[in-house]
Design an enzyme around this catalytic site. Sequence first.
Site, PDB file in Angstrom:
ATOM      1  N   ASP A 201      19.829  -9.101 -10.525  1.00  0.00           N
ATOM      2  CA  ASP A 201      19.144  -8.427  -9.439  1.00  0.00           C
ATOM      3  C   ASP A 201      19.741  -7.042  -9.194  1.00  0.00           C
ATOM      4  O   ASP A 201      20.966  -6.895  -9.109  1.00  0.00           O
ATOM      5  CB  ASP A 201      19.313  -9.285  -8.177  1.00  0.00           C
ATOM      6  N   GLU A 280      17.190  -6.272 -13.933  1.00  0.00           N
ATOM      7  CA  GLU A 280      16.159  -5.728 -13.048  1.00  0.00           C
ATOM      8  C   GLU A 280      16.435  -4.245 -12.850  1.00  0.00           C
ATOM      9  O   GLU A 280      17.038  -3.815 -11.863  1.00  0.00           O
ATOM     10  CB  GLU A 280      16.135  -6.430 -11.688  1.00  0.00           C
TER      11      GLU A 280
HETATM   12  C1  GLC Z   1      15.593  -6.978  -6.014  1.00  0.00           C
HETATM   13  C2  GLC Z   1      14.712  -8.169  -5.766  1.00  0.00           C
HETATM   14  C3  GLC Z   1      14.101  -8.037  -4.407  1.00  0.00           C
HETATM   15  C4  GLC Z   1      15.210  -8.026  -3.392  1.00  0.00           C
HETATM   16  C5  GLC Z   1      16.223  -6.937  -3.695  1.00  0.00           C
HETATM   17  C6  GLC Z   1      17.490  -7.145  -2.913  1.00  0.00           C
HETATM   18  O1  GLC Z   1      14.885  -5.800  -6.048  1.00  0.00           O
HETATM   19  O2  GLC Z   1      13.757  -8.275  -6.771  1.00  0.00           O
HETATM   20  O3  GLC Z   1      13.205  -9.068  -4.118  1.00  0.00           O
HETATM   21  O4  GLC Z   1      14.682  -7.825  -2.116  1.00  0.00           O
HETATM   22  O5  GLC Z   1      16.606  -6.931  -5.049  1.00  0.00           O
HETATM   23  O6  GLC Z   1      18.186  -8.258  -3.393  1.00  0.00           O
END
Ligand code: GLC
Length: 576
Positions: A201, A280
Amino acid sequence: MAHLRWWQRAIFYQIYPRSFADGNGDGIGDFAGMIAKLDYLQSLGVDALWLSPHFPSPNADLGYDVADYTGVAPEYGTLDDFKRFLDGAHARGMRVVLDLVLNHTSDQHPWFIESRRSRDNPKRDWYIWRDPAPDGGPPNNWNSVFGGSAWEFDPTTGQYYYHFFLKQQPDLNWRNPQVKAAMWQAVRFWLDMGVDGFRLDAIGTLFEDPAYPNHTARLSQIEMLRAWRENRPPEEQQALMAELMVMFRYQFGRPEVHTVMKELRALVDTYPGDRVLIGEDDDPAYYGNGDDELHLVFNFPLMRTNRLTPAWVRANQADRLSKLPPGAWPCNTLGNHDSTRLWSAFGDGQHDASIARVNAALLLTLPGTPVLYYGEEIGMTDLLLERFDQLRDNQAINLYHLALSDGLSPETAMGMAARMTRDRCRTPMQWANAPNAGFSPPGVQTWLPVNSNYAHGVNVADQTNDPRSLLNFYRRLIHLRKRTPALLSGGYMPVNEDAETYLAFLRRDPGADRACLVVLNMSAEPQVAGLALPWPTAHCLFSSHEREGQTVSLAALALAPFEVFIGQVGGGPAVS
Ligand code: GLC
């Protein structure tokens, strides 16, 4: 093809645990529900399941605020339930990838509860604490990506702590080796149990500029919040992204992240079974040298538009593939729990069903590992919430309040929030034409409203029985991809790059005497594609218009509106 690793052959499927299947009838998805749906996932043909966070959490950010990295949220079940899910997936030949939230914890995590206790607490330096500015205000002008200042004052100790996301998500201090050690312990816990890897993440935000300089961006808070979440025409979107980059330039993308990723990769590589790391982020730099950081990094730029046109896709592929280090493997997606759903994002309001099919075919024929989002396979759409009390996404709730304090009416504020809230794409999975769409038992209030279109064919049960359904279209495409070597490992070669209405490309293994030809008519009009290729004809492997088995001439390939044509060109069988 034998040289491919499992995550290169695999089709991934993202499950948002809260919304997938409610096994105990409390209106919230859980492991009992997910276990009961493993057969469905196997029959869909997906190979790996990525779970959004299943850890104990106060749910300020619906699981992305983790309060215990080695537990299971009670509303989802127990650790034993998790193990049953993992074993059940493995028994069916599917892998399981967990969500690892490294950047921050919940403010209810014991580490932060300790940290905020006193300035000399041993865990003080696990988070980012700073003195107020001389006027008593926040240390600088940085924003939280979820609205408001990135700094929260803590009266107990008279300092501010930093949070890139919600104030309930304090950022960890990754410059402190103890933080890393504690997190790697959690990583080992799950790897020892047998999970197959992690989706990482928000890795871009692990470090901040140590000088904490003010930024100079001009976006208002409201513009900033909307810019993240609304799909717009490409030029508008690019200008907004550029402004966002200015706003957050000191808060993400630091080179120090690579050191952490390398360390994590080395740790993961000590485990047998080829565990995978998926980032991500869209920066190809996270592939490292192609083999020393992440295995997969999302090609998010592909989805940053309101319309997937041939020119857009070609430009994306040319750019993306040229930026990958040697050996790096692409990874494409057209939807996730943070974005508008594929169906709603790229449709034109008139031909959405056909466009969704073309885009499914695109995702499943481009080079690289595809990641599907739950419900995409049945054409679930965004749900436009009508009332403030239905909102669960705190980013949207913040936008609503900001809009009110800017003097906008509650109706206008709600309209804005409904269009950008991530709730729109997180509604319960639609299993059947039954009360609550079969997600929860009848009469139960689900945590987000169920989209009423379950009663109009947007559900698994109805589509399972309909050979022409979107679900069966996905199934056929998935099976085609898996049994067609060129679609898995073949290089990407665009064909007829000037064509404005259709996208054509070849997937071909180096030196192979045959290739896979993909032609997608992305327009509402019939087209005739004159494809000057070394082969006069193609043998149709897959068609949206029942042409399988036909041999067609490539000199003038007639395409129906939004037709999907996938064929084999060259000698020998394309299908193993
Ligand atoms: C990432 C996740 C998102 C979350 C953020 C903070 O972007 O995909 O859903 O709110 O991180 O953890």
